[in-house]
Design an enzyme around this catalytic site. Structure first.
Site, PDB file in Angstrom:
ATOM      1  N   ASN A 157      -7.841 -11.479  -1.875  1.00  0.00           N
ATOM      2  CA  ASN A 157      -7.711 -10.124  -1.328  1.00  0.00           C
ATOM      3  C   ASN A 157      -8.982  -9.324  -1.628  1.00  0.00           C
ATOM      4  OD1 ASN A 157      -6.447  -7.113  -2.593  1.00  0.00           O
ATOM      5  ND2 ASN A 157      -6.400  -7.549  -0.424  1.00  0.00           N
ATOM      6  N   GLY A 158      -9.321  -8.436  -0.682  1.00  0.00           N
ATOM      7  CA  GLY A 158     -10.428  -7.505  -0.887  1.00  0.00           C
ATOM      8  C   GLY A 158     -11.457  -7.580   0.218  1.00  0.00           C
TER       9      GLY A 158
ATOM     10  N   LYS B  39       0.192 -10.160  -8.242  1.00  0.00           N
ATOM     11  CA  LYS B  39      -1.053  -9.670  -7.633  1.00  0.00           C
ATOM     12  C   LYS B  39      -1.880  -9.080  -8.757  1.00  0.00           C
ATOM     13  CE  LYS B  39      -2.688  -6.533  -3.964  1.00  0.00           C
ATOM     14  NZ  LYS B  39      -3.118  -5.242  -4.508  1.00  0.00           N
TER      15      LYS B  39
ATOM     16  N   CYS C 231      -3.012  -2.415  -9.744  1.00  0.00           N
ATOM     17  CA  CYS C 231      -3.231  -1.013  -9.387  1.00  0.00           C
ATOM     18  C   CYS C 231      -3.927  -0.269 -10.517  1.00  0.00           C
ATOM     19  CB  CYS C 231      -1.891  -0.351  -9.074  1.00  0.00           C
ATOM     20  SG  CYS C 231      -2.097   1.346  -8.572  1.00  0.00           S
TER      21      CYS C 231
ATOM     22  N   MET D  10       0.857  -1.199   0.000  1.00  0.00           N
ATOM     23  CA  MET D  10       0.000   0.000   0.000  1.00  0.00           C
ATOM     24  C   MET D  10       0.886   1.240   0.000  1.00  0.00           C
ATOM     25  SD  MET D  10      -3.001  -1.068   2.704  1.00  0.00           S
ATOM     26  CE  MET D  10      -1.875  -1.706   3.940  1.00  0.00           C
TER      27      MET D  10
ATOM     28  N   ARG E 154      -6.614  -2.456   3.901  1.00  0.00           N
ATOM     29  CA  ARG E 154      -6.976  -1.311   4.746  1.00  0.00           C
ATOM     30  C   ARG E 154      -7.175  -1.647   6.219  1.00  0.00           C
ATOM     31  NH1 ARG E 154     -11.510   0.210   0.560  1.00  0.00           N
ATOM     32  NH2 ARG E 154     -11.274  -2.038   0.334  1.00  0.00           N
TER      33      ARG E 154
HETATM   34  C1  LIG Z   1      -3.583   3.502   0.483  1.00  0.00           C
HETATM   35  C2  LIG Z   1      -3.524   2.317  -0.435  1.00  0.00           C
HETATM   36  C3  LIG Z   1      -2.436   2.137  -1.254  1.00  0.00           C
HETATM   37  C4  LIG Z   1      -2.358   1.021  -2.099  1.00  0.00           C
HETATM   38  N1  LIG Z   1      -1.232   0.805  -2.845  1.00  0.00           N
HETATM   39  C5  LIG Z   1      -1.102  -0.364  -3.529  1.00  0.00           C
HETATM   40  C6  LIG Z   1       0.137  -0.741  -4.128  1.00  0.00           C
HETATM   41  O1  LIG Z   1       1.148  -0.053  -4.000  1.00  0.00           O
HETATM   42  N2  LIG Z   1       0.193  -1.906  -4.822  1.00  0.00           N
HETATM   43  C7  LIG Z   1      -0.909  -2.730  -4.942  1.00  0.00           C
HETATM   44  O2  LIG Z   1      -0.802  -3.791  -5.572  1.00  0.00           O
HETATM   45  N3  LIG Z   1      -2.078  -2.406  -4.369  1.00  0.00           N
HETATM   46  C8  LIG Z   1      -2.180  -1.275  -3.663  1.00  0.00           C
HETATM   47  N4  LIG Z   1      -3.340  -1.013  -2.983  1.00  0.00           N
HETATM   48  C9  LIG Z   1      -4.424  -2.005  -3.011  1.00  0.00           C
HETATM   49  C10 LIG Z   1      -4.285  -2.966  -1.813  1.00  0.00           C
HETATM   50  O3  LIG Z   1      -3.070  -3.698  -1.911  1.00  0.00           O
HETATM   51  C11 LIG Z   1      -5.480  -3.960  -1.782  1.00  0.00           C
HETATM   52  O4  LIG Z   1      -5.475  -4.715  -2.963  1.00  0.00           O
HETATM   53  C12 LIG Z   1      -6.805  -3.225  -1.667  1.00  0.00           C
HETATM   54  O5  LIG Z   1      -6.768  -2.227  -0.666  1.00  0.00           O
HETATM   55  C13 LIG Z   1      -7.936  -4.219  -1.335  1.00  0.00           C
HETATM   56  O6  LIG Z   1      -7.728  -4.840  -0.087  1.00  0.00           O
HETATM   57  P1  LIG Z   1      -8.531  -4.358   1.242  1.00  0.00           P
HETATM   58  O7  LIG Z   1      -9.989  -4.368   0.874  1.00  0.00           O
HETATM   59  O8  LIG Z   1      -8.181  -5.384   2.281  1.00  0.00           O
HETATM   60  O9  LIG Z   1      -8.062  -2.987   1.565  1.00  0.00           O
HETATM   61  C14 LIG Z   1      -3.438   0.095  -2.147  1.00  0.00           C
HETATM   62  C15 LIG Z   1      -4.527   0.290  -1.316  1.00  0.00           C
HETATM   63  C16 LIG Z   1      -4.572   1.372  -0.444  1.00  0.00           C
HETATM   64  C17 LIG Z   1      -5.763   1.520   0.481  1.00  0.00           C
END
Ligand SMILES: Cc1cc2nc3c(=O)[nH]c(=O)nc-3n(C[C@H](O)[C@H](O)[C@H](O)COP(=O)(O)O)c2cc1C
Length: 344
Positions: A223-224, A139, A100, A18, A246
């Protein structure tokens, strides 16, 4: 689908890559609470590794491990060279970001946009495998809507069904990735901010579970939207691992509670002990000149959902935290927060 059976260890949980969140102080803090989770770096572009200050970008402390480095790349050559440079750092695994949706990333055919070109993803993963003996993972999303953004001369690229996902993985699996982390929500590459795209369109866990059922030899992490011990426990009956994003900074004590995945009767470290373990680290890092706000950020949600949460956040808010006040504030939290919650 290529029948490659990876023998890498897959921890039950991992903490997601993240940007601006999963920096090394955050990872150190996570590690105090949970010794097993695989912790990801923020996404680092291959170009940043090729042109940047490696110690600044890639340094991490051994105590954080195991740590997976996530890279974003748009071609095999950059990915190969970046991994060669990263070899001197002791990352456990290297992950390719195909999830992303950000314009900045997808505009350069990186991140989720890469899913529109399965052959390119195959080439990049193959180059990564060639560059290192470490496990290489990917991913990605269950689909993408690239209407009007990627490869405009090829028309609209939409992958929104199970067959499309299989078509993508059929090619990608030939590169023999050691794990697939599947974000169970399609990426919308235009018209939604990355933030909105974390809530829209709806999550589709069943597609990921179906994938694992149909190809049980693939190492699949879901994930998610995972926020509770019970939902994670349930997912682990269907896939190999669960990646948490998150929730790790909105309700960080979840990580301590997740030790119960191994033993229901285990007593997680108390919030007080977590703060006490973090203080010497903060002192050391302050001395080295590390950023105070990055040091204070990981702890913000430690009282989430508990009496005193608002007071806790106020005391450690960025307006209160200064170089000379951070450690006294942490010590003070041990005095002023409800003692029954601090030490339970
Ligand atoms: C602040 C933030 C930054 C993120 N940056 C990345 C990242 O650098 N690379 C990536 O693959 N996903 C990134 N994501 C996505 C997360 O890795 C994850 O896939 C997404 O938040 C869903 O998971 P969650 O529902 O548990 O938050 C980011 C998410 C957040 C909230």
């Amino acid at each position: 689908m290529e029948k490659y059976i990876s023998n890498i260890h897959t921890p039950k949980i991992s903490i997601a890559p993240m940007v601006d969140k999963s920096h090394r102080h955050f990872r150190y803090f996570c590690r105090i609470m949970n010794k097993e989770a695989l912790l990801y770096t923020e996404m680092v572009t291959a170009q940043a590794i090729l042109n940047g200050d490696l110690d600044k970008i890639l340094y991490f402390r051994e105590e954080e491990g195991p740590v997976a480095l996530q890279i974003a790349a748009s071609n095999a050559e950059d990915a190969y060279k970046a991994l060669k440079l990263a070899e001197e750092f002791n990352y456990t695994e290297i992950n390719l970001n195909c999830g992303c949706p950000s314009d900045r990333v997808s505009g350069n055919l990186m991140g989720a946009a890469l899913m529109s070109d399965k052959n390119l993803v195959y080439e990049i993963l193959s180059a990564m495998k060639e560059a290192t003996n470490k496990p290489i993972t990917i991913k990605h999303r269950i689909g993408i809507d690239g209407t009007g953004v990627i490869q405009p001369n090829q028309g609209n690229i939409i992958m929104d069904g199970y067959e499309d996902l299989l078509d993508f993985l059929d090619t990608v699996s030939k590169a023999k990735p050691d794990r697939y982390t599947v974000h169970a929500r399609s990426a919308i590459l235009k018209g939604l901010s990355p933030k909105d795209n974390r809530e829209i369109p709806p999550i589709d866990y069943d597609m990921v579970y179906r994938l694992k059922k149909d190809f049980d030899y693939l190492n699949i992490e879901i994930n998610g939207g995972f926020k509770t011990l019970d939902s994670i426990k349930d997912a682990l009956t269907k896939v190999d691992g669960v990646m948490i994003g998150r929730a790790s900074y909105e309700d960080c004590y979840l990580l301590a509670n997740l030790n119960k995945l191994n033993d229901e009767n285990i007593k997680p470290l108390s919030r007080g002990d977590i703060i006490k373990s973090y203080i010497p680290y903060v002192e050391e890092e302050l001395e080295k000149g590390s950023n105070i706000h990055s040091l204070a950020a990981p702890i913000q949600s430690l009282f989430q959902g508990q009496p005193g949460s608002r007071k806790f956040k106020q005391l450690i808010s960025s307006s209160n935290v200064k170089r000379e006040t951070l450690v006294p504030i942490l010590n003070n939290l041990l005095e002023v927060m409800p003692q029954d919650i601090l030490w339970k």
